[in-house]
Each structure stands twice: as structure tokens, then as C-alpha cells.
Motif scaffolding. Structure first.
Motif, PDB file in Angstrom:
ATOM      1  N   ASP A 145      31.131  27.855 -22.336  1.00 56.01           N
ATOM      2  CA  ASP A 145      31.132  26.863 -23.402  1.00 56.01           C
ATOM      3  C   ASP A 145      32.459  26.966 -24.146  1.00 56.01           C
ATOM      4  N   TRP A 146      33.365  26.005 -23.873  1.00 55.67           N
ATOM      5  CA  TRP A 146      34.709  26.054 -24.442  1.00 55.67           C
ATOM      6  C   TRP A 146      34.824  25.280 -25.752  1.00 55.67           C
ATOM      7  N   SER A 147      33.721  24.826 -26.315  1.00 55.25           N
ATOM      8  CA  SER A 147      33.785  23.930 -27.483  1.00 55.25           C
ATOM      9  C   SER A 147      34.412  24.592 -28.712  1.00 55.25           C
ATOM     10  N   ARG A 148      34.354  25.933 -28.798  1.00 51.88           N
ATOM     11  CA  ARG A 148      34.895  26.618 -29.974  1.00 51.88           C
ATOM     12  C   ARG A 148      36.137  27.446 -29.658  1.00 51.88           C
ATOM     13  N   THR A 149      36.624  27.362 -28.440  1.00 54.45           N
ATOM     14  CA  THR A 149      37.753  28.196 -28.028  1.00 54.45           C
ATOM     15  C   THR A 149      39.064  27.467 -28.253  1.00 54.45           C
ATOM     16  N   GLU A 150      40.035  28.169 -28.816  1.00 55.45           N
ATOM     17  CA  GLU A 150      41.353  27.608 -29.063  1.00 55.45           C
ATOM     18  C   GLU A 150      42.383  28.287 -28.165  1.00 55.45           C
ATOM     19  N   PRO A 151      43.551  27.639 -27.943  1.00 59.82           N
ATOM     20  CA  PRO A 151      44.575  28.240 -27.074  1.00 59.82           C
ATOM     21  C   PRO A 151      44.966  29.657 -27.490  1.00 59.82           C
ATOM     22  N   GLU A 153      41.693  22.660 -18.726  1.00 63.44           N
ATOM     23  CA  GLU A 153      41.396  21.310 -19.187  1.00 63.44           C
ATOM     24  C   GLU A 153      40.721  21.306 -20.558  1.00 63.44           C
ATOM     25  N   GLU A 154      39.774  22.216 -20.755  1.00 61.73           N
ATOM     26  CA  GLU A 154      38.917  22.145 -21.939  1.00 61.73           C
ATOM     27  C   GLU A 154      39.429  22.985 -23.110  1.00 61.73           C
ATOM     28  N   VAL A 155      40.412  23.826 -22.864  1.00 63.58           N
ATOM     29  CA  VAL A 155      40.982  24.611 -23.965  1.00 63.58           C
ATOM     30  C   VAL A 155      42.424  24.197 -24.226  1.00 63.58           C
ATOM     31  N   ALA A 157      44.538  21.729 -22.546  1.00 63.52           N
ATOM     32  CA  ALA A 157      44.764  20.277 -22.589  1.00 63.52           C
ATOM     33  C   ALA A 157      44.015  19.629 -23.749  1.00 63.52           C
ATOM     34  N   ALA A 158      42.820  20.101 -24.029  1.00 62.01           N
ATOM     35  CA  ALA A 158      42.025  19.519 -25.116  1.00 62.01           C
ATOM     36  C   ALA A 158      42.665  19.743 -26.482  1.00 62.01           C
ATOM     37  N   HIS A 159      43.538  20.738 -26.579  1.00 57.70           N
ATOM     38  CA  HIS A 159      44.234  21.001 -27.841  1.00 57.70           C
ATOM     39  C   HIS A 159      45.696  20.533 -27.793  1.00 57.70           C
ATOM     40  N   GLY A 160      45.985  19.609 -26.901  1.00 60.42           N
ATOM     41  CA  GLY A 160      47.294  18.955 -26.898  1.00 60.42           C
ATOM     42  C   GLY A 160      48.386  19.652 -26.123  1.00 60.42           C
ATOM     43  N   ILE A 161      48.059  20.685 -25.347  1.00 64.35           N
ATOM     44  CA  ILE A 161      49.069  21.361 -24.529  1.00 64.35           C
ATOM     45  C   ILE A 161      49.005  20.802 -23.114  1.00 64.35           C
ATOM     46  N   ASP A 162      50.031  20.072 -22.729  1.00 59.44           N
ATOM     47  CA  ASP A 162      50.085  19.454 -21.403  1.00 59.44           C
ATOM     48  C   ASP A 162      50.560  20.489 -20.386  1.00 59.44           C
ATOM     49  N   VAL A 163      49.625  20.995 -19.575  1.00 60.88           N
ATOM     50  CA  VAL A 163      49.962  22.054 -18.616  1.00 60.88           C
ATOM     51  C   VAL A 163      50.467  21.496 -17.294  1.00 60.88           C
ATOM     52  N   GLU A 164      50.429  20.171 -17.124  1.00 59.24           N
ATOM     53  CA  GLU A 164      50.710  19.579 -15.819  1.00 59.24           C
ATOM     54  C   GLU A 164      52.088  19.922 -15.256  1.00 59.24           C
ATOM     55  N   PRO A 165      53.169  19.910 -16.063  1.00 57.84           N
ATOM     56  CA  PRO A 165      54.485  20.252 -15.482  1.00 57.84           C
ATOM     57  C   PRO A 165      54.505  21.642 -14.851  1.00 57.84           C
ATOM     58  N   TYR A 166      53.898  22.610 -15.509  1.00 57.09           N
ATOM     59  CA  TYR A 166      53.888  23.967 -14.952  1.00 57.09           C
ATOM     60  C   TYR A 166      52.950  24.038 -13.748  1.00 57.09           C
ATOM     61  N   VAL A 167      51.808  23.387 -13.836  1.00 58.07           N
ATOM     62  CA  VAL A 167      50.856  23.389 -12.714  1.00 58.07           C
ATOM     63  C   VAL A 167      51.483  22.772 -11.474  1.00 58.07           C
ATOM     64  N   GLN A 168      52.304  21.745 -11.653  1.00 53.91           N
ATOM     65  CA  GLN A 168      52.993  21.139 -10.510  1.00 53.91           C
ATOM     66  C   GLN A 168      53.951  22.122  -9.851  1.00 53.91           C
ATOM     67  N   GLN A 195      39.275  44.134 -30.646  1.00 52.98           N
ATOM     68  CA  GLN A 195      39.966  44.523 -31.880  1.00 52.98           C
ATOM     69  C   GLN A 195      40.974  43.468 -32.332  1.00 52.98           C
ATOM     70  N   PHE A 196      41.355  42.556 -31.415  1.00 52.08           N
ATOM     71  CA  PHE A 196      42.318  41.517 -31.761  1.00 52.08           C
ATOM     72  C   PHE A 196      41.622  40.191 -32.081  1.00 52.08           C
ATOM     73  N   ASP A 197      40.307  40.263 -32.353  1.00 46.89           N
ATOM     74  CA  ASP A 197      39.506  39.071 -32.675  1.00 46.89           C
ATOM     75  C   ASP A 197      39.541  38.079 -31.510  1.00 46.89           C
ATOM     76  N   ALA A 198      39.177  38.586 -30.327  1.00 45.08           N
ATOM     77  CA  ALA A 198      39.207  37.765 -29.110  1.00 45.08           C
ATOM     78  C   ALA A 198      37.999  36.845 -29.035  1.00 45.08           C
ATOM     79  N   ASP A 199      38.214  35.628 -28.549  1.00 47.85           N
ATOM     80  CA  ASP A 199      37.134  34.674 -28.328  1.00 47.85           C
ATOM     81  C   ASP A 199      36.204  35.202 -27.234  1.00 47.85           C
ATOM     82  N   PRO A 200      34.891  35.269 -27.485  1.00 44.12           N
ATOM     83  CA  PRO A 200      33.970  35.852 -26.506  1.00 44.12           C
ATOM     84  C   PRO A 200      33.944  35.116 -25.168  1.00 44.12           C
ATOM     85  N   GLN A 201      34.073  33.800 -25.191  1.00 48.01           N
ATOM     86  CA  GLN A 201      34.023  33.036 -23.936  1.00 48.01           C
ATOM     87  C   GLN A 201      35.235  33.335 -23.054  1.00 48.01           C
ATOM     88  N   MET A 202      36.426  33.306 -23.642  1.00 53.79           N
ATOM     89  CA  MET A 202      37.632  33.561 -22.860  1.00 53.79           C
ATOM     90  C   MET A 202      37.662  35.012 -22.393  1.00 53.79           C
TER      91      MET A 202
END
Length: 301
Positions: free
Chosen positions: A28-34, A100-102, A104-115, A168-175
Motif C-alpha cells: 500500500d503506497w498511499s502514504r509513502t513518499e520518495p 509508479e506509485e511513489v 512518479a506519483a510525487h512528480g519525479i519522472d523516472v522515465e529518462p533513467y529507466v530508458q 532508527q531513521f524513521d523509515a516507511d514500513p511499506q518501503m
């Protein structure tokens, strides 16, 4: 069975060989940020860079193992390869979902690197039509050797992320679960790519030569990916490479990313005569994590 001591931990009973199978997972990526480790933005993007590389890399693994599978007569190895293929397919799709859901959903276009990753893994390391069957076979063996080298790193990283105290670094549980579930399966199937390379007689000299090529390229790609993400992230200053490298080394010192020295020592271990990745991580620990991974349990329930 054997007892394997873990650093700073009690002894665990190793189960020996385990049957490999793909585990269905859901995140569930709804609360995860980059920046998913709030106290470690640069380290977050170092590991995000892995997520940009992994889907195309693992798809190359699938294509190459699919070709090799037709030539393998050893039924036990074939079974392990089929389990490996299933796990790697799930890894690729899960990291693609995170992109896509973390990101790209927060405005980071990963496509150039993925290509760029697509070009590397599909064109440079992908199958090519060659003039003779013998040349085709050797090209397949080279690709299997590259996969074995990369899988050594992934097993090392998997063992690291299972044991690293990223909470200890306040990591997002999903990621955190994504990387630990993936890392645990990398430890679980760490022998497969090595065994396939041995079956196809990659050999000591070629294994060493490929490691000398793969190690610096792997580090350079991670650094390039981190630079790309830091530049694209509006919440961070656009560091030039010298400052970025300094901040990455600081993150290594704090333990939020694995250190280059330990990664280099691990790479050099592959030059030992009779090298085997069996000592990279603990199967018992990996299987124990997989049994309680939130993403795996939600699909099993």
C-alpha cells in the motif's frame, strides 16, 4: 543442517536447501513518499535508484534464464531455476509498482533513467543474433556470468537490509518491507545463479574478469541514479557529484546505506578458489523474515 553464527545474534539452525517459490505480495503506497527515510533523504534516493535499475535488470535475468533452461538437463537445477524465475518476476513487478506509485506519483519522472536501464539490459546485455551457434552459446555464458556477479551483490545487499536498523531513521514500513522481502528472497536463492554459471562452465578466470567489470559499473549506475533522483526531487538541493558523494559516505557512516569497503570486500571474496555464495547471509534468517513479511502475509491471508 549446520549452525551458522550471526554477528551479534544467537546461533540459528540452517535448514539446508529449500524449495524456491514466488510469493505473492501487495504493498500500500498511499502514504509513502520518495524520501521514505525521513532522517536520511540521500540514503532514501540511493535505495530508490536500486528500484529504478532492478526491474529491467531482473527482466534480463528472466530472458537469459529462459534461454538457458532449455539447455539444462539437471532436473534439480531446472527446478531451482524455475523458482528463481518466479521470484525475480515478482521482484521486477513490485519495484516497478513502487516507481509508479511513489516516485512518479510525487512528480519525479523516472522515465529518462529507466530508458537508459532498458538500453543497458536489453541491448548491451540482452540476446543478440550472432553468426554461429558456438558464438551464440558463448554470449549466453557471458550473460549468465554477469547475472552470477550481480546476484552476489544482491545477496550481500539482501543480508545487509535484513539486518540494518533502518527504523532508527524513521523509515516507511511499506518501503522497508519491499526491500527486506526482496532481500530475503535474494539470500534464499543466492546459490542459483552461481550454480547455473558453474553448470555452463563460466570458469574462474571469466568469473573474475566479469566481476572486475560489473563492480565499478554497478556502483557508477547507482551513483548516477542517485544524482538523477536528487536533481529531480524539488525538496532537495541539486548537489554536484563531489558534495553528493560526500553525503553518501556520511550516510554510510551512519548505517543507512551499505558501505563501499564492505561491498568491495564482498566482491573480492569471489576471487577465492572454490568460491561459493553460500556464506552470504543466512537462509534461516531469510525464511524467518519471509514468513512474517507484512506484504506476503496480507496475500496469504
Amino acid at each position: 543442517m549446520k549452525l551458522l553464527p550471526k554477528l551479534g545474534r544467537r546461533e540459528v539452525t540452517e535448514p539446508g536447501e529449500v524449495a524456491l517459490h514466488a510469493r505473492n505480495v501487495r504493498f500500500d503506497w498511499s502514504r509513502t513518499e520518495p524520501v521514505w527515510m525521513k532522517q536520511e533523504p540521500i540514503a532514501s534516493h540511493v535505495l530508490n535508484a536500486l528500484s529504478m535499475l532492478l526491474p529491467e535488470g531482473e527482466r534480463m535475468f528472466l530472458v537469459t534464464f529462459g534461454e538457458a533452461l532449455e539447455l539444462v538437463k539437471d532436473e534439480k537445477l531446472r527446478e531451482a531455476m524455475i523458482g528463481f524465475i518466479g521470484q525475480e518476476s515478482m521482484h521486477a513487478e513490485s519495484h516497478h509498482g513502487a516507481l509508479e506509485e511513489v516516485l512518479a506519483a510525487h512528480g519525479i519522472d523516472v522515465e529518462p533513467y529507466v530508458q537508459q536501464a532498458e538500453f543497458l539490459f536489453r541491448k548491451t546485455l540482452g540476446p543478440r543474433e550472432l553468426a554461429t551457434t558456438a558464438a551464440q552459446q558463448q554470449q549466453l555464458v557471458e550473460r549468465l556470468g554477469v547475472i552470477a556477479a550481480l546476484e552476489h551483490f544482491f545477496a550481500f545487499l539482501g543480508d545487509w537490509v535484513i539486518n540494518a536498523d533502518l527504523e532508527q531513521f524513521d523509515a516507511d514500513p511499506q518501503m522497508l518491507d519491499l526491500f527486506r522481502w526482496h532481500g530475503a528472497e535474494e539470500v534464499e536463492h543466492r546459490m542459483v545463479a552461481h550454480d547455473v554459471a558453474e553448470y555452463f562452465e563460466v570458469g574462474y578466470v571469466r568469473r573474475g574478469a566479469l566481476m572486475l567489470i560489473v563492480f565499478p559499473i554497478f556502483i557508477a549506475l547507482l551513483l548516477r541514479g542517485t544524482k538523477f533522483l536528487v536533481h529531480a526531487d524539488p525538496t532537495l538541493p541539486n548537489h554536484r557529484y563531489p558534495m553528493l558523494v560526500a553525503r553518501i559516505f556520511a550516510a554510510m557512516w551512519r548505517g543507512s546505506v551499505p558501505g563501499i569497503p564492505s561491498l568491495l570486500i564482498s566482491a573480492l571474496s569471489t576471487f577465492k578458489p572454490g568460491y561459493s555464495p553460500e556464506g552470504v547471509g543466512s537462509t534461516a534468517q531469510a525464511v524467518a523474515y519471509l514468513a512474517q513479511s507484512p506484504a506476503a502475509r496480507v496475500m496469504a491471508s
